[in-house]
Design a protein around this motif. Structure first.
Motif, PDB file in Angstrom:
ATOM      1  N   GLU A  42       1.005  -1.382  -0.138  1.00 48.56           N
ATOM      2  CA  GLU A  42       0.019  -0.025  -0.202  1.00 48.56           C
ATOM      3  C   GLU A  42       0.847   1.272   0.134  1.00 48.56           C
ATOM      4  N   ALA A 251     -10.307  -7.522   1.494  1.00 52.82           N
ATOM      5  CA  ALA A 251     -10.792  -6.176   1.022  1.00 52.82           C
ATOM      6  C   ALA A 251     -10.626  -5.742  -0.659  1.00 52.82           C
ATOM      7  N   TRP A 259     -18.312  -8.770  -1.636  1.00 47.47           N
ATOM      8  CA  TRP A 259     -17.374  -8.776  -0.390  1.00 47.47           C
ATOM      9  C   TRP A 259     -18.105  -9.657   0.603  1.00 47.47           C
TER      10      TRP A 259
ATOM     11  N   ASP B 180      -6.119   3.262  -0.380  1.00 42.48           N
ATOM     12  CA  ASP B 180      -5.334   1.953  -0.333  1.00 42.48           C
ATOM     13  C   ASP B 180      -6.595   0.794  -0.316  1.00 42.48           C
ATOM     14  N   SER B 182      -7.430  -1.294   1.694  1.00 40.48           N
ATOM     15  CA  SER B 182      -8.274  -1.662   2.934  1.00 40.48           C
ATOM     16  C   SER B 182      -9.129  -0.434   3.344  1.00 40.48           C
ATOM     17  N   THR B 183      -8.599   0.788   3.045  1.00 42.07           N
ATOM     18  CA  THR B 183      -9.516   2.006   3.455  1.00 42.07           C
ATOM     19  C   THR B 183     -10.732   2.151   2.291  1.00 42.07           C
ATOM     20  N   GLN B 184     -10.265   1.611   1.193  1.00 44.30           N
ATOM     21  CA  GLN B 184     -11.330   1.695  -0.027  1.00 44.30           C
ATOM     22  C   GLN B 184     -12.509   1.058   0.426  1.00 44.30           C
ATOM     23  N   LYS B 185     -12.360  -0.214   1.002  1.00 47.57           N
ATOM     24  CA  LYS B 185     -13.581  -0.830   1.402  1.00 47.57           C
ATOM     25  C   LYS B 185     -14.566  -0.300   2.273  1.00 47.57           C
ATOM     26  N   ALA B 186     -13.886   0.502   3.320  1.00 51.11           N
ATOM     27  CA  ALA B 186     -14.608   0.995   4.324  1.00 51.11           C
ATOM     28  C   ALA B 186     -15.226   2.308   3.772  1.00 51.11           C
TER      29      ALA B 186
END
Lengths: 312, 317
Positions: A42, A251, A259, B180, B182-186
């Motif tokens: 990332e 994710a 998802w 990123d 991980s944040t994209q999903k949230a």
């Protein structure tokens, strides 16, 4: 062919460089001819810094990078020139790789004047045509044009054609398709596959897991400068062991499956996988290494100290 | 019917002539619908999104109407739109992270914005902090300057701010692209949550990333070179695309599981036409494997099956 051993990069930051930021920490891996390795991380993971150190655009603070047995950091002017005839980089933004004032031919011509001064005009033309064909460009479409007249995909292919003029052995491809549109990015990605089939080793640096999975033989997952998991791509993607890799794969949005309903809630925000004690890489199966950090379930792992690449 | 757009045309004025960035768009978004707006760069998706909220200086409405909850929006009149902006339509812009005033504390900025709409900050505060908590932020952010927050935090602040007045329509432009995974999903799930909690009635999510839309959108509208190409439910678009462009676009996306060694995906040869003087007829026809004589005539964006629209002469078959 290319070997990184314990490579570390520390940047001095803050006022008067009093603070230190470790961008890359103890990274070891090897790349063989004809192998595509994707380096996935990332933002801030240090993936670009790894590529820049390989290209000697920045030096390593500790550890060594060797190419065909020679230490890259020891190269003088002449040796470095020879190194760049074998190893080239292509970067994210195709538009900033070109000087907008000059026609795109110039970046190709510079290769000739720097590396192939003795080539006859006719041989040069043949070579040029072959490299352009190899990246599926029609010479008449691109030669004599200015950068703004070409699409991002064309410019990026031209950068690869430029590397091909040198018959390179190794390519650092740093996010080369993230600025391209979906309908053309796959063609540039396929080009890397063609290069691989010609025996070129490739470090494919990306944040996009599905692209890495598509093109690479082996995968390295980098987190905060440290390798948390690496190995054969089907193993890393099919059987992720480190919690961070699992979180990433969880994710990623897929096109044909939704998802999984995650009990994430607010915890999903700023992914602070807790700063647990970092452990060394251990082999969980053949060609699959995982950092034995606290919280990593290494069921069935053989806890042997492993150095990247040796266990291919 | 929440939003109805009819034959909307928005051009960019340049010295060389008009760039036809959005050339005749007609579609509707239902109450509670999350519509994904997808397409490649330069297809006109951002132009469409912006034109529903605020035109930028070079944009000119050439025709068409936009109706929201039965009221026609005066989209060509910047001042008249003030009445609707923030209360009825709101946008989270592409660079949401830079949308905050850098020299104002977040709380002060929100209070000024509410003032300008004649709303009391103190009375809104309890609801504001509830919503901040919902996206994982505490009231402390109100006392901070934007520079003190991370990119992801700023994005959430902008998101809460844009929806504070419960607008009927929210436009989220490339909200997740710079984040990123991980944040994209949230953030993507936050859009759904805001709809569930009725903070917004309907949402248009603009992105180039179809797989994100498949996760959160009810319907997907695909654009190409200033034209609408296809609209259907998210499942139908991805499983059974009818327009050749949508089909080829989806075919070119590497899915986790597809590998170069096993199956080589293909891109779409060629590039979109320039929009300064676009060719007549179907704008995809130069790149289309199914093109035939009739494509010189422009195909209408027609309903080919209930709830399915496509602009292609061969899409019905």
């Amino acid at each position: 062919m290319l070997e990184l051993a314990g490579v570390t990069k520390v940047f001095k930051t803050g006022m008067f460089g009093k603070e230190e930021t470790t961008a890359v920490s103890d990274v070891s891996f090897t790349v063989q001819p004809g192998e595509v390795i994707s380096l996935i991380g990332e933002s801030g993971s240090g993936k670009t810094t790894v590529g820049r150190m390989i290209l000697r655009l920045t030096g390593a603070t500790a550890g060594s990078i060797t190419f065909d047995g020679s230490d890259v950091s020891r190269f003088g002017r002449r040796a470095l020139r020879g190194y760049y005839a074998d190893v080239q980089g292509v970067f994210q933004d195709p538009f900033s790789s070109y000087n907008p004032v000059y026609k795109v031919d110039r970046v190709l011509g510079m290769i000739r004047s720097s590396y192939l001064p003795d080539l006859s005009q006719e041989d040069w033309r043949t070579k040029l045509r072959k490299s352009l064909e190899a990246v599926s460009l029609v010479p008449a479409d691109v030669l004599g044009k200015y950068p703004h007249q070409l699409s991002g995909g064309q410019l990026q292919r031209l950068m690869i054609a430029r590397a091909l003029l040198l018959d390179i052995k190794f390519l650092v491809a740093d996010e080369i398709i993230s600025m391209l549109d979906a309908s053309t990015r796959i063609d540039v990605l396929n080009l890397l596959g063609d290069l691989k089939e010609r025996g070129v080793g490739i470090l494919f640096i990306t944040h996009d897991l599905s692209l890495g999975n598509y093109i690479s033989d082996r995968t390295i997952i980098l987190r905060r400068g440290r390798i948390v998991e690496m190995g054969a791509t089907p193993k890393v993607f099919g059987n992720p062991v480190h919690p961070y890799t699992q979180m990433l794969l969880f994710a990623v949005p897929h096109l044909h499956s939704k998802w999984a309903e995650g009990a994430e809630g607010a915890a999903g925000w700023e992914h602070e996988v807790s700063e647990s004690a970092a452990g060394p890489l251990v082999e969980v199966e053949r060609d699959h290494l995982v950092a034995s950090d606290e919280g990593t379930s290494l069921a069935g792992a053989q806890p042997q100290q492993a150095q990247g690449g040796e266990n291919r | 019917m929440s939003l109805a757009v009819d034959n909307l045309r928005v051009y960019y004025r340049t010295l060389k002539g008009d760039v036809r960035a959005l050339d005749g768009a007609s579609f509707t978004v239902a109450d509670g619908e999350i519509m994904g707006l997808a397409g490649e760069s330069g297809c006109g998706k951002t132009t469409l999104g912006k034109s529903l909220v605020r035109l930028d200086g070079r944009m000119q409405v050439m025709g068409g109407t936009v109706t929201l909850d039965g009221v026609e929006l005066p989209i060509a009149d910047d001042n008249a739109m003030n009445e609707f902006r923030f209360r009825e339509v709101s946008i989270v812009p592409q660079y949401a992270m830079s949308a905050l005033n850098p020299i104002r504390k977040i709380g002060r900025m929100i209070s000024e914005l509410l003032d300008s709409r004649g709303v009391s900050y103190d009375e809104t505060l309890p609801e504001l902090s509830r919503r901040l908590a919902l996206v994982g932020l505490d009231d402390g952010v109100l006392d901070r300057y934007p520079i003190e927050l991370s990119g992801g935090m700023k994005q959430r602040v902008v998101m809460v701010l844009s929806t504070l007045m419960n607008p009927s329509l929210l436009i989220a432009d490339e909200l997740t692209s710079a984040l990123d995974v991980s944040t994209q999903k949230a953030v993507a799930e936050m859009l759904v949550e805001f709809r569930e909690r009725k903070f917004v009635k309907s949402t248009i999510v603009i992105t180039h990333d179809l797989s994100i839309l498949y996760q959160i959108a009810d319907t997907i509208l695909v654009m190409y070179a200033g034209k609408l190409v296809e609209k259907a439910s998210a499942a139908k678009i991805t499983e059974d695309p009818r327009h050749p462009y949508t089909r080829l676009l989806i075919g070119s996306l590497p899915e986790v599981g597809v590998r170069f060694a096993d199956r080589r995906l293909e891109g779409i040869p060629g590039r979109p036409p320039g929009l300064l003087n676009p060719p007549a007829g179907c704008r995809f026809r130069d790149r289309c494997p199914l093109a035939f004589e009739k494509c010189a005539e422009e195909p209408p964006f027609a309903e080919i099956a209930p709830g399915r629209f496509a602009a292609c002469w061969k899409a019905g078959s």
